[in-house]
Design a protein around this motif. Structure first.
Motif, PDB file in Angstrom:
ATOM      1  N   UNK A 114       0.834  -1.203   0.000  1.00 55.38           N
ATOM      2  CA  UNK A 114       0.000   0.000   0.000  1.00 55.38           C
ATOM      3  C   UNK A 114       0.873   1.259   0.000  1.00 55.38           C
ATOM      4  N   UNK A 115       1.949   1.233   0.755  1.00 52.17           N
ATOM      5  CA  UNK A 115       2.872   2.369   0.798  1.00 52.17           C
ATOM      6  C   UNK A 115       3.501   2.602  -0.573  1.00 52.17           C
ATOM      7  N   UNK A 116       3.937   1.526  -1.232  1.00 52.83           N
ATOM      8  CA  UNK A 116       4.535   1.657  -2.559  1.00 52.83           C
ATOM      9  C   UNK A 116       3.530   2.201  -3.573  1.00 52.83           C
ATOM     10  N   UNK A 117       2.306   1.701  -3.509  1.00 49.86           N
ATOM     11  CA  UNK A 117       1.279   2.167  -4.444  1.00 49.86           C
ATOM     12  C   UNK A 117       1.031   3.657  -4.289  1.00 49.86           C
ATOM     13  N   UNK A 118       0.998   4.134  -3.046  1.00 46.26           N
ATOM     14  CA  UNK A 118       0.782   5.556  -2.806  1.00 46.26           C
ATOM     15  C   UNK A 118       1.988   6.386  -3.239  1.00 46.26           C
ATOM     16  N   UNK A 119       3.185   5.821  -3.109  1.00 47.09           N
ATOM     17  CA  UNK A 119       4.409   6.561  -3.430  1.00 47.09           C
ATOM     18  C   UNK A 119       4.716   6.570  -4.924  1.00 47.09           C
ATOM     19  N   UNK A 120       4.191   5.614  -5.661  1.00 46.03           N
ATOM     20  CA  UNK A 120       4.625   5.405  -7.051  1.00 46.03           C
ATOM     21  C   UNK A 120       4.318   6.578  -7.976  1.00 46.03           C
TER      22      UNK A 120
END
Length: 320
Positions: A148-154
């Motif tokens: 979830x963190x990666x998806x938001x950061x991408x």
């Protein structure tokens, strides 16, 4: 100027290496701070990259060792979580070529307990690239929070992923089921030829690159040990030779290669977005630098990546 900071997310692992003991019924262990993401963070910081490490650090003896090691290397731990759970331990046995086989003691340890709340407040304003991978992406309950963190950061930063497959700890099917999704999040996918053999048995590297490009990854780099690396940028490929060195062991070599690759790209302002300005010549230079960093790591015991001045000395002398 674009931000230069690289944020690394993942585990710290206490790497215990077997050593000769005084008697036949004893086993001596030499414990070094390790873990793929932690190794990469240390290597980046030692190369002079502003590096922040998102980790869950135990307060036990190993956790205190991790913290001291990371801080001594210049890694920013301001967003690390003080965890109540114990640290992860891996026992390594080296073969005659210095290759390590690990057995893990990792059940319910600190590294895998990420919650969405622990990552929600992380400020990526100064970050050009988020790098993660290894067990943090597959070990529950924290893996879902990391994704979830990666998806938001991408949408804001370059995403780099190293699967670092550990089949003795996690069923390879778990990695296979998740890999296409990771490629959809990642701009850079770096993995070893051993990882490739586990994830896609019998698949030629070029075909694997095409599959991962189709899933979303723009730059795929498959490291080949002493033979260097195969890099593929949107399907345009090149082979980079390895850097010759006297191998003590190969622990942390792939992590150091990744650090060298990201350092080189970041220093040229190529991180921070979707790699739109990246060319094949840039990839070749970054891979060659990564191979030098990995070679220096192989020339010493354990996951002990080089400092920037050692790379500068290497450039002056022309050898590892």
């Amino acid at each position: 100027m674009s931000p230069r900071q690289i944020t690394v997310l993942g585990e710290c692992v206490a790497d215990a290496f077997t050593e000769p003991a005084n008697t036949a019924n004893e086993l001596a262990l030499r414990v070094l701070p390790g873990g793929g993401p932690a190794n990469t963070a240390v290597a980046l910081a030692r190369l002079g990259v502003p590096t922040r490490f998102l980790a869950r650090l135990s307060g036990d003896v190993f956790g205190r060792m991790f913290r001291a090691h990371l801080e001594a290397s210049g890694v920013d731990l301001s967003d690390a979580v003080a965890a109540a759970e114990p640290s992860t331990l891996a026992v390594a046995e080296l073969d005659a070529a210095g290759q390590a086989a690990f057995s893990f003691h990792a059940q319910n340890t600190a590294d895998w307990q990420w919650t969405p709340g622990e990552l929600a407040g992380v400020d990526l304003t100064e970050t050009a690239c988020v790098h993660t991978g290894s067990l943090a992406l597959v070990s529950e309950p924290g893996a879902a929070a990391v994704e979830e963190f990666l998806a938001a950061a991408s949408s804001r930063v370059t995403i780099s992923i190293d699967p670092n497959v550990r089949p003795l700890l996690v069923d390879p099917e778990v990695y296979r089921a998740k890999l296409a999704h990771w490629c959809g999040l990642a701009d850079i996918l770096r993995l070893s030829e051993d990882d490739l053999g586990i994830l896609l048995p019998g698949t030629p590297p070029e075909r694997a690159c095409d599959l991962w490009h189709a899933a979303g990854a723009r730059l795929v780099v498959i490291t080949l040990g002493a033979d260097g690396a195969l890099a593929s940028l949107d399907g345009r490929r090149l082979l980079v030779s390895g850097a010759a060195t006297r191998v003590v062991d190969t622990v942390g070599a792939g992590d150091s290669f990744t650090a060298g690759l990201l350092h080189h790209l970041g220093a040229r302002g190529l991180l921070g977005g979707r790699l739109d300005a990246l060319g094949l010549d840039d990839v070749a230079e970054a891979c060659r630098f990564g191979a030098q960093v990995a070679a220096l790591t192989c020339s010493v015991a354990g996951p002990n990546p080089p400092w920037r001045n050692q790379l500068e000395q290497l450039a002056t002398t022309g050898g590892v």
